[in-house]
Design a protein around this motif. Structure first.
Motif, mmCIF file in Angstrom:
data_model
loop_
_atom_site.group_PDB
_atom_site.id
_atom_site.type_symbol
_atom_site.label_atom_id
_atom_site.label_comp_id
_atom_site.label_asym_id
_atom_site.label_seq_id
_atom_site.Cartn_x
_atom_site.Cartn_y
_atom_site.Cartn_z
ATOM 1 N N GLN A 159 -16.157 -47.097 -102.721
ATOM 2 C CA GLN A 159 -16.075 -47.878 -103.954
ATOM 3 C C GLN A 159 -15.815 -46.996 -105.166
ATOM 4 O O GLN A 159 -15.113 -47.404 -106.102
ATOM 5 N N ARG A 160 -16.339 -45.786 -105.164
ATOM 6 C CA ARG A 160 -16.119 -44.875 -106.297
ATOM 7 C C ARG A 160 -14.637 -44.559 -106.458
ATOM 8 O O ARG A 160 -14.120 -44.558 -107.578
ATOM 9 N N ASN A 161 -13.963 -44.321 -105.361
ATOM 10 C CA ASN A 161 -12.514 -44.086 -105.437
ATOM 11 C C ASN A 161 -11.782 -45.323 -105.947
ATOM 12 O O ASN A 161 -10.887 -45.229 -106.786
ATOM 13 N N ILE A 162 -12.151 -46.488 -105.434
ATOM 14 C CA ILE A 162 -11.507 -47.742 -105.839
ATOM 15 C C ILE A 162 -11.641 -47.947 -107.348
ATOM 16 O O ILE A 162 -10.666 -48.244 -108.051
ATOM 17 N N ASP A 163 -12.855 -47.767 -107.853
ATOM 18 C CA ASP A 163 -13.116 -48.003 -109.281
ATOM 19 C C ASP A 163 -12.336 -47.038 -110.167
ATOM 20 O O ASP A 163 -11.751 -47.443 -111.188
ATOM 21 N N LEU A 164 -12.313 -45.770 -109.795
ATOM 22 C CA LEU A 164 -11.655 -44.768 -110.646
ATOM 23 C C LEU A 164 -10.136 -44.864 -110.557
ATOM 24 O O LEU A 164 -9.432 -44.628 -111.554
ATOM 25 N N ILE A 165 -9.606 -45.225 -109.403
ATOM 26 C CA ILE A 165 -8.153 -45.427 -109.292
ATOM 27 C C ILE A 165 -7.722 -46.577 -110.193
ATOM 28 O O ILE A 165 -6.668 -46.517 -110.838
ATOM 29 N N GLN A 166 -8.549 -47.615 -110.291
ATOM 30 C CA GLN A 166 -8.242 -48.733 -111.187
ATOM 31 C C GLN A 166 -8.255 -48.268 -112.646
ATOM 32 O O GLN A 166 -7.381 -48.653 -113.440
ATOM 33 N N LYS A 167 -9.198 -47.408 -113.002
ATOM 34 C CA LYS A 167 -9.254 -46.897 -114.383
ATOM 35 C C LYS A 167 -8.033 -46.043 -114.687
ATOM 36 O O LYS A 167 -7.486 -46.102 -115.801
ATOM 37 N N ALA A 168 -7.598 -45.258 -113.715
ATOM 38 C CA ALA A 168 -6.393 -44.436 -113.912
ATOM 39 C C ALA A 168 -5.168 -45.334 -114.082
ATOM 40 O O ALA A 168 -4.301 -45.073 -114.929
ATOM 41 N N LYS A 169 -5.113 -46.388 -113.281
ATOM 42 C CA LYS A 169 -4.003 -47.336 -113.364
ATOM 43 C C LYS A 169 -3.949 -47.977 -114.757
ATOM 44 O O LYS A 169 -2.866 -48.158 -115.329
ATOM 45 N N GLU A 170 -5.108 -48.300 -115.317
ATOM 46 C CA GLU A 170 -5.173 -48.894 -116.652
ATOM 47 C C GLU A 170 -4.657 -47.939 -117.729
ATOM 48 O O GLU A 170 -4.213 -48.374 -118.798
ATOM 49 N N ILE B 242 -10.855 -38.418 -104.845
ATOM 50 C CA ILE B 242 -9.925 -38.900 -105.875
ATOM 51 C C ILE B 242 -10.667 -39.270 -107.150
ATOM 52 O O ILE B 242 -10.192 -39.003 -108.263
ATOM 53 N N ALA B 243 -11.837 -39.860 -107.007
ATOM 54 C CA ALA B 243 -12.636 -40.216 -108.182
ATOM 55 C C ALA B 243 -12.968 -38.974 -109.005
ATOM 56 O O ALA B 243 -12.880 -38.990 -110.245
ATOM 57 N N GLU B 244 -13.334 -37.900 -108.340
ATOM 58 C CA GLU B 244 -13.668 -36.652 -109.050
ATOM 59 C C GLU B 244 -12.445 -36.123 -109.819
ATOM 60 O O GLU B 244 -12.567 -35.712 -110.986
ATOM 61 N N ILE B 245 -11.281 -36.178 -109.195
ATOM 62 C CA ILE B 245 -10.047 -35.690 -109.838
ATOM 63 C C ILE B 245 -9.741 -36.531 -111.087
ATOM 64 O O ILE B 245 -9.388 -35.998 -112.146
ATOM 65 N N ILE B 246 -9.854 -37.860 -110.946
ATOM 66 C CA ILE B 246 -9.536 -38.741 -112.067
ATOM 67 C C ILE B 246 -10.512 -38.515 -113.220
ATOM 68 O O ILE B 246 -10.111 -38.470 -114.396
ATOM 69 N N GLU B 247 -11.788 -38.332 -112.911
ATOM 70 C CA GLU B 247 -12.774 -38.067 -113.949
ATOM 71 C C GLU B 247 -12.465 -36.765 -114.687
ATOM 72 O O GLU B 247 -12.584 -36.680 -115.905
#
Length: 272
Positions: free
Chosen positions: A23-34, A263-268
């Motif tokens: 879920q952490r990856n899903i949430d952060l990928i959505q934030k990156a998409k935004e 992926i979440a860590e990278i996006i953060e």
């Protein structure tokens, strides 16, 4: 640097050990998409085999969203799985590799554009296919002549003994040299693509399609078949669980492994 694209390996990088996206990856990928950042799966698998993952990420059947598959052998737009690029092996070369494998202790996968044919299925591979929810055709006969008129993307050998797989490479030199790109993935596969086809060339093609510079791309991976794209990307990132040879060439290694949200860590760190 402002990064516009994240190209990520799937198995053992984006996906956890249960072959799911946390879920952490899903949430952060959505934030990156935004924020306008493209997330593009870059996988050795075929694009048809990751449709359920695209649904999880909200990328399924979407215009202007993409998948790089078959180790760079295909580039598709997710809307209607529109094929933008495809480059595969000749039937003759695939048959030569397949027939050599008949005398080795390997399970074999032969990939067409939309199907996977599996011969000599091992117990561990049967379990993996089941967990990945990959649809495949189990072959009974030791011949691929029925694929003579089908476009073939790649062929691979499977054995969990990677040193054994690597020992086959010099034995097969007359078969692959000058014809195939040989790579290794998931600590169980020896893969054969057409020479010149790899994730690095695929990432360059993707950048051209998107109209971005390769320096604006982040590449993320864990295994040998990821090395070509890690070498060309503006920022190269190894998952904590990556093999050492991958970590050595990368700019960054995450603290998180594939079970903790690479992926979440990278996006953060690099997007947000």
């Amino acid at each position: 640097m402002v990064y516009k694209v994240i190209a990520s390996d799937m198995d053992e990088t984006l996906l956890n050990d249960q072959h799911a996206i946390c879920q952490r990856n899903i949430d952060l990928i959505q934030k990156a998409k935004e924020k306008g950042v493209k997330f593009v799966p870059a996988t050795g698998r075929g694009f048809m085999s990751i449709q359920h993952d695209l649904k999880t990420l909200g990328l399924y059947d979407e215009e202007n969203e993409y998948v790089l598959s078959f180790n760079g052998g295909a580039l598709t737009e997710n809307k209607n799985n529109r094929l933008l690029f495809f480059e595969g092996l000749s039937f003759e070369k695939t048959k030569e590799i397949f027939e050599f494998g008949l005398h080795c202790n390997v399970c074999q996968h032969v990939y067409t554009k939309d199907k996977v044919y599996v011969f000599n299925l091992s117990e561990s591979e049967a379990e993996r296919i089941k967990n990945q929810k990959v649809e495949c055709v189990i072959m009974d006969e030791n011949s691929i002549d029925f694929l003579k008129d089908e476009p073939i993307s790649k062929i691979l050998y499977q054995n969990t003994d990677v040193p054994y797989l690597m020992s086959l490479e010099p034995q097969m030199k007359e078969i692959w040299e000058g014809h195939c790109a040989v790579s290794y993935s998931s600590n169980r596969y020896m893969e054969f693509n057409k020479i010149g086809i790899d994730k690095g060339a695929g990432l360059k093609h993707l950048a051209d399609v998107l109209g971005v510079d390769i320096s604006e791309c982040i590449a993320v991976g864990d295994n040998y078949n990821d090395l070509p794209m890690l070498r060309v990307a503006g920022l190269s990132v190894a998952a904590a669980n990556a093999v050492e040879d991958v970590k050595k060439v990368c700019d960054v290694t995450t603290q998180a492994d594939n079970n903790q949200g690479v992926i979440a860590e990278i996006i953060e760190r690099y997007i947000l």
